[in-house]
Design a protein around this motif. Structure first.
Motif, mmCIF file in Angstrom:
data_model
loop_
_atom_site.group_PDB
_atom_site.id
_atom_site.type_symbol
_atom_site.label_atom_id
_atom_site.label_comp_id
_atom_site.label_asym_id
_atom_site.label_seq_id
_atom_site.Cartn_x
_atom_site.Cartn_y
_atom_site.Cartn_z
ATOM 1 N N LYS A 11 35.826 39.987 48.476
ATOM 2 C CA LYS A 11 36.416 41.202 49.022
ATOM 3 C C LYS A 11 37.851 40.933 49.432
ATOM 4 N N MET A 12 38.757 41.804 48.993
ATOM 5 C CA MET A 12 40.161 41.648 49.337
ATOM 6 C C MET A 12 40.359 41.865 50.838
ATOM 7 N N LYS A 13 40.891 40.831 51.508
ATOM 8 C CA LYS A 13 41.116 40.921 52.950
ATOM 9 C C LYS A 13 42.586 41.178 53.289
ATOM 10 N N GLY A 14 43.472 40.706 52.421
ATOM 11 C CA GLY A 14 44.889 40.897 52.684
ATOM 12 C C GLY A 14 45.717 40.803 51.429
ATOM 13 N N GLU A 20 57.730 41.653 42.634
ATOM 14 C CA GLU A 20 56.613 41.394 41.727
ATOM 15 C C GLU A 20 55.892 40.089 42.076
ATOM 16 N N ALA A 21 56.060 39.623 43.293
ATOM 17 C CA ALA A 21 55.327 38.459 43.791
ATOM 18 C C ALA A 21 54.303 38.939 44.810
ATOM 19 N N MET A 22 53.136 38.284 44.813
ATOM 20 C CA MET A 22 52.075 38.686 45.724
ATOM 21 C C MET A 22 51.409 37.467 46.355
ATOM 22 N N LYS A 23 50.834 37.678 47.518
ATOM 23 C CA LYS A 23 49.934 36.709 48.132
ATOM 24 C C LYS A 23 48.640 37.432 48.442
ATOM 25 N N LEU A 24 47.531 36.883 47.956
ATOM 26 C CA LEU A 24 46.227 37.495 48.158
ATOM 27 C C LEU A 24 45.400 36.652 49.113
ATOM 28 N N VAL A 25 44.679 37.312 49.998
ATOM 29 C CA VAL A 25 43.680 36.664 50.842
ATOM 30 C C VAL A 25 42.339 37.296 50.491
ATOM 31 N N SER A 57 37.191 32.438 53.438
ATOM 32 C CA SER A 57 38.214 33.071 52.608
ATOM 33 C C SER A 57 39.131 32.023 51.995
ATOM 34 N N PHE A 58 39.928 32.452 51.033
ATOM 35 C CA PHE A 58 40.969 31.603 50.472
ATOM 36 C C PHE A 58 42.175 32.463 50.120
ATOM 37 N N SER A 59 43.329 31.806 50.011
ATOM 38 C CA SER A 59 44.566 32.499 49.661
ATOM 39 C C SER A 59 45.089 31.988 48.333
ATOM 40 N N ALA A 77 43.229 46.582 49.767
ATOM 41 C CA ALA A 77 42.405 45.930 50.781
ATOM 42 C C ALA A 77 41.006 46.532 50.776
ATOM 43 N N GLY A 78 39.990 45.672 50.825
ATOM 44 C CA GLY A 78 38.604 46.123 50.806
ATOM 45 C C GLY A 78 37.991 46.180 49.422
ATOM 46 N N GLU A 79 38.818 46.080 48.385
ATOM 47 C CA GLU A 79 38.314 46.163 47.007
ATOM 48 C C GLU A 79 37.533 44.906 46.645
ATOM 49 N N ARG A 80 36.530 45.074 45.793
ATOM 50 C CA ARG A 80 35.687 43.964 45.349
ATOM 51 C C ARG A 80 36.273 43.310 44.107
ATOM 52 N N VAL A 81 36.169 41.985 44.031
ATOM 53 C CA VAL A 81 36.708 41.249 42.884
ATOM 54 C C VAL A 81 35.704 40.192 42.438
#
Length: 219
Positions: A11-14, A20-25, A57-59, A77-81
């Motif tokens: 689940k996307m937490k952050g 065009e750069a991103m950081k995902l948690v 979690s992981f980033s 945020a909240g989306e399932r992956v």
């Protein structure tokens, strides 16, 4: 390298974007077991590098090339992956060879029930990808190893059993949603070798030809 067998739905937490750069948690309980910095985890079919983690979690960073090529920039945020750790040598190879290198995206145009299965029809963002989409061949959709059941002018269909649908984030996808597509790497390598020309020489073409393959029993 991956196999296309999803281990966990995270689940996307952050999500942090800068151009065009991103950081995902990403929240996860299973794929973080035994994880180390620098490990590879497939997120919706995209190979990402773990930059930090804890038990839940992981980033991971997303560079511009990945941003442009995949649908990760559409995550909320909240989306399932779909999540899968890199394959271990000696493990079971239940899917097919998956690199986590996305060829492009597709848009779901139909979702239909066929007895106990659900059939998704996906229109490719780049029709040239269809050359690598072979009926009864393998394809990766949002990180899931699937079998192509049909192809059309610029689209293909996959049929999904209840277990796969129930254990992946694909169950939440409907007509109009986008998915990440990775075509079978073997076909891409064969195509490249057959048609390769050096950029600086139109005459320097691969000696591996269709005739050669036929003469030596490969076709």
């Amino acid at each position: 390298m991956f196999t296309g067998l999803v281990e966990e739905v995270g689940k996307m937490k952050g999500i942090t974007k800068q151009g065009e750069a991103m950081k995902l948690v990403i929240g996860a309980a299973h794929v973080t077991v035994g994880v180390m910095l620098g490990d590879s985890i497939s997120v919706n079919g995209v190979c990402l590098t773990v930059t930090s983690f804890d038990a839940a979690s992981f980033s991971a960073d997303v560079m511009p090339e990945t941003y442009r090529k995949s649908n990760l920039h559409q995550l909320r945020a909240g989306e399932r992956v779909n999540l899968e750790r890199a394959m271990q040598a000696g493990g079971r190879f239940g899917g097919h060879i998956v690199q986590g290198h996305i060829d492009g995206t597709g848009t779901i145009t139909r979702r239909e029930t066929d007895a106990n299965a659900v059939v998704y029809t996906v229109q490719l963002s780049d029709a040239d990808m269809l050359r690598y989409v072979i009926p009864k061949g393998s394809i990766t959709v949002d990180g899931i190893s699937l079998t192509v059941v049909d192809t059309e002018a610029n689209s293909f269909a996959v049929s999904i059993i209840p277990h796969t649908l129930g254990e992946t984030a694909l169950q939440h996808k409907h007509a109009g949603d986008t998915v990440n597509i990775e075509c079978d790497v073997i076909g891409k390598y064969v195509d490249h070798l057959l048609h390769f020309k050096r950029p600086d020489s139109a005459k320097s073409q691969s000696k591996l030809t269709t005739s050669f393959l036929m003469e030596n029993g490969f076709l």
